[in-house]
Design a protein around this motif. Structure first.
Motif, short mmCIF file in Angstrom:
data_model
loop_
_atom_site.label_atom_id
_atom_site.label_comp_id
_atom_site.label_asym_id
_atom_site.label_seq_id
_atom_site.Cartn_x
_atom_site.Cartn_y
_atom_site.Cartn_z
N GLU A 11 0.80 -0.96 -0.01
CA GLU A 11 0.00 -0.10 -0.08
C GLU A 11 0.90 1.17 -0.01
N THR A 12 1.95 1.16 0.80
CA THR A 12 2.70 2.51 0.89
C THR A 12 3.63 2.63 -0.18
N ARG A 13 4.12 1.54 -0.89
CA ARG A 13 4.73 1.68 -2.22
C ARG A 13 4.06 2.25 -3.27
N SER A 14 2.74 1.81 -3.34
CA SER A 14 1.76 2.00 -4.56
C SER A 14 0.93 3.26 -4.55
N PHE A 15 0.99 4.09 -3.34
CA PHE A 15 -0.01 5.33 -3.36
C PHE A 15 0.33 6.21 -4.30
N TYR A 16 -0.72 6.87 -4.77
CA TYR A 16 -0.81 7.62 -5.91
C TYR A 16 0.06 8.80 -5.76
N GLY A 17 0.95 8.91 -6.79
CA GLY A 17 1.86 10.06 -6.82
C GLY A 17 2.96 10.16 -6.09
N ASN A 18 3.32 8.89 -5.39
CA ASN A 18 4.60 8.97 -4.72
C ASN A 18 5.76 8.61 -5.75
N VAL A 19 6.78 9.40 -5.36
CA VAL A 19 8.17 8.83 -5.99
C VAL A 19 8.91 7.92 -4.89
N MET A 20 9.12 6.67 -5.61
CA MET A 20 9.90 5.92 -4.94
C MET A 20 11.35 5.53 -5.11
N ILE A 21 12.14 5.85 -4.24
CA ILE A 21 13.70 5.70 -4.73
C ILE A 21 14.00 4.21 -4.01
N SER A 22 15.08 3.66 -4.50
CA SER A 22 15.33 2.30 -3.80
C SER A 22 17.16 2.56 -3.77
N THR A 23 17.63 1.62 -2.80
CA THR A 23 19.13 1.61 -2.73
C THR A 23 19.41 0.04 -2.57
N GLY A 24 20.43 -0.32 -3.24
CA GLY A 24 20.94 -1.71 -3.05
C GLY A 24 20.87 -2.24 -4.27
N PRO A 25 20.30 -3.45 -4.24
CA PRO A 25 20.39 -4.25 -5.35
C PRO A 25 19.56 -3.67 -6.65
N ASN A 26 20.33 -4.21 -7.73
CA ASN A 26 19.60 -3.82 -9.14
C ASN A 26 19.41 -5.05 -10.03
N ASN A 27 19.69 -6.28 -9.57
CA ASN A 27 19.69 -7.56 -10.40
C ASN A 27 18.38 -7.83 -10.87
N GLU A 28 17.10 -7.35 -10.27
CA GLU A 28 16.09 -7.65 -10.89
C GLU A 28 15.80 -6.80 -12.27
N LEU A 29 16.62 -5.89 -12.46
CA LEU A 29 16.46 -5.05 -13.81
C LEU A 29 17.47 -5.56 -14.68
N GLY A 30 18.53 -6.39 -14.10
CA GLY A 30 19.76 -6.95 -15.13
C GLY A 30 20.96 -6.30 -14.61
N GLY A 31 20.90 -5.74 -13.56
CA GLY A 31 22.32 -5.14 -13.02
C GLY A 31 23.22 -6.02 -12.32
N PRO A 32 24.32 -5.54 -11.81
CA PRO A 32 25.35 -6.34 -11.29
C PRO A 32 25.16 -6.58 -9.58
N ASN A 33 24.41 -5.55 -9.24
CA ASN A 33 24.50 -5.40 -7.68
C ASN A 33 23.39 -6.21 -7.12
#
Length: 348
Positions: free
Chosen positions: A287-309
């Motif tokens: 709920e708190t990740r999806s609420f309308y109009g939020n900008v969500m930043i993330s730190t750490g792993p990016n392997n779900e996107l194909g990255g090396p972290n």
């Protein structure tokens, strides 16, 4: 929520996810968690004529496992991994996100749906085709852009250089082979080049830090250079317990990759409310990740996107009242989506 109602929701979820009599479905859990979810999903699969089974992993020995991502025990259990790779769909009630094993399961063509949050939240945020359309349109906006910049009234001004990684969509169900989604989510996101984030991010009171599942009480300033956070502190010389906690959390992993910037995007579900956070580390907090109009930043792993972290140190931080630009086009104005095709009917 009573079992009959949740059974019906699971049945509708599996219909949206195109489960049929020719398919096999597995429900994945760990320890004694979410046994009631298992029963409902297995019942729903039976109604559709699909073959279904429950795969239960041992409970974690590590008492801090809820704060780490990427390891639920599949790496040391190749038979379980092969069983999950052999089915058409996995209902993940254990949270294997960011693991190499999840990526291997997806590469085998198995689609995955995570279902972690409370039944009442899953019911409230049940996916709709209209939400899917707006999330996929947002994904297209992100896929075309080469830069993303966002600001807020507290001093945020940061730029992401885009184009290295794909744009992703989460709309709460999955009917495509090899695709992952998360029931209850409604947002789009992407990642910058590994060295492509620079500027300042200032968290404001009321912004949210996951997995602490806590609201920020005092402003926190991140200084970011070439894709990594190089400083975390309060603002204007003031101390900040929030800053101290975030810094200590990342340092506690003894992994400098935990300071790397990961994905960024915005929430699209007008039914979700920022003030309804559940302070429970065993849930994702859709709920708190999806609420309308939020900008969500993330730190750490990016392997779900194909990255090396693939560090196990991960923070998701939904921020309120931000303005966001793609290639200098205003997409969010102080938390309100600007393009008409991204706004729900209630906000037009």
């Amino acid at each position: 929520m009573n079992r009959t109602m949740f059974n019906a929701l699971c049945l509708e979820q599996l219909k949206l996810s195109a489960v049929n009599e020719a398919e096999t479905l597995a429900v994945l859990t760990r320890g004694d968690e979410r046994a009631d979810y298992v029963d409902s999903f297995l019942w729903a699969a039976q109604q559709l004529g699909a073959q279904a089974f429950h795969l239960r992993l041992p409970a974690p020995m590590d008492t801090e496992a809820a704060w780490k991502v990427g390891d639920i025990g599949l790496a040391s259990n190749p038979l379980a991994l092969e069983a999950l790779k052999s089915v058409d769909m996995v209902i993940d009630c254990a949270l294997m996100l960011f693991s190499l094993e999840q990526l291997a399961i997806q590469e085998a063509g198995t689609r995955i749906l995570t279902a972690i949050d409370p039944m009442s939240t899953l019911a409230k945020l049940f996916p709709t085709t209209e939400l899917r359309e707006r999330v996929e349109l947002s994904q297209q906006y992100l896929a075309k852009a080469r830069s993303l910049r966002f600001t807020n009234a507290f001093g945020t001004d940061v730029t992401y250089r885009l184009g290295a990684y794909p744009a992703m969509a989460e709309y709460g169900y999955t009917d495509t082979p090899g695709r992952w989604d998360n029931w209850g989510c409604g947002f789009a996101f992407t990642g910058a080049y590994d060295d492509g984030v620079d500027g300042t991010i200032v968290l404001a009171p009321g912004d949210i830090v996951h997995p602490f599942n806590k609201y920020v009480q005092s402003p926190v300033k991140f200084t970011i250079e070439s894709g990594f956070i190089v400083d975390i502190r309060g603002v204007d010389g003031h101390t900040s317990l929030d800053a101290d906690m975030i810094r200590a959390f990342i340092e506690g992993f003894d992994d400098p990759r935990g300071f790397g910037m990961s994905h960024v995007g915005w929430g699209l579900d007008e039914r979700a409310q920022w003030y309804l956070m559940r302070e429970d580390p065993s849930v994702i907090g859709v709920e708190t990740r999806s609420f309308y109009g939020n900008v969500m930043i993330s730190t750490g792993p990016n392997n779900e996107l194909g990255g090396p972290n693939d560090t196990p140190c991960h923070l998701d931080i939904p921020m309120r009242d931000c303005s966001l630009y793609l290639d200098d086009e205003l997409i969010l104005d102080a938390g309100a989506l600007v393009p008409a095709d991204l706004r729900p009917t209630s906000h037009q």
